[in-house]
Design an enzyme around this catalytic site. Sequence first.
Site, PDB file in Angstrom:
ATOM      1  N   GLU A  51       0.825  -1.214   0.000  1.00  0.00           N
ATOM      2  CA  GLU A  51       0.000   0.000   0.000  1.00  0.00           C
ATOM      3  C   GLU A  51       0.860   1.265   0.000  1.00  0.00           C
ATOM      4  OE1 GLU A  51      -2.144  -2.843   2.962  1.00  0.00           O
ATOM      5  OE2 GLU A  51      -0.127  -2.576   2.141  1.00  0.00           O
ATOM      6  N   CYS A  79      -2.757  -2.735   7.487  1.00  0.00           N
ATOM      7  CA  CYS A  79      -2.375  -2.554   8.887  1.00  0.00           C
ATOM      8  C   CYS A  79      -2.636  -1.099   9.277  1.00  0.00           C
ATOM      9  CB  CYS A  79      -0.901  -2.910   9.085  1.00  0.00           C
ATOM     10  SG  CYS A  79       0.246  -1.730   8.316  1.00  0.00           S
ATOM     11  N   CYS A  82      -0.572   1.479   7.286  1.00  0.00           N
ATOM     12  CA  CYS A  82      -1.079   1.692   5.932  1.00  0.00           C
ATOM     13  C   CYS A  82      -2.423   2.410   5.944  1.00  0.00           C
ATOM     14  CB  CYS A  82      -1.160   0.365   5.188  1.00  0.00           C
ATOM     15  SG  CYS A  82       0.476  -0.318   4.830  1.00  0.00           S
TER      16      CYS A  82
END
Length: 146
Positions: A51, A79, A82
């Site tokens: 990402e 996560c 990100c």
Amino acid sequence: MGPMDLALAEAKAAAKRGEVPVGAVLVKDGVVLARAGNRTRERNDPTAHAEILVIRQGCEALEDERLTGCDLYVTLEPCTMCAAAISFARIRRLYYGAQDIKGGGVENGARFFAQPTCHHAPEVYSGFREQEAETILKEFFRAKRL
């Protein structure tokens, strides 16, 4: 080939490099701006998640720090790091495949976009090609345990 097809291909390529198999694709107005898979091991960079890499590429391509009007397709729930980057980049929509019960930051874990300190939350759509994304991850980790 659609954006999630490309993201899954990036995840498979990451697995072949020995990286955790996550792939991401950034799209604006139907045009793919960037695509990447995880490269944390290759670059010795804990921020080199798929990402983050596509966000960097997209900002460079658009010559802008904001990705307004862009959609991000990812094979695994982002996560918290990100999710924060997605928010800061002002991405319009997030589509992801598999949930990450242990490390996710969107619908699991910190639930970054639901926090009062989050200034921008994209529209979130989960479960896209979930089984395929899960299979890629499970096969990768199964092979690691052998």
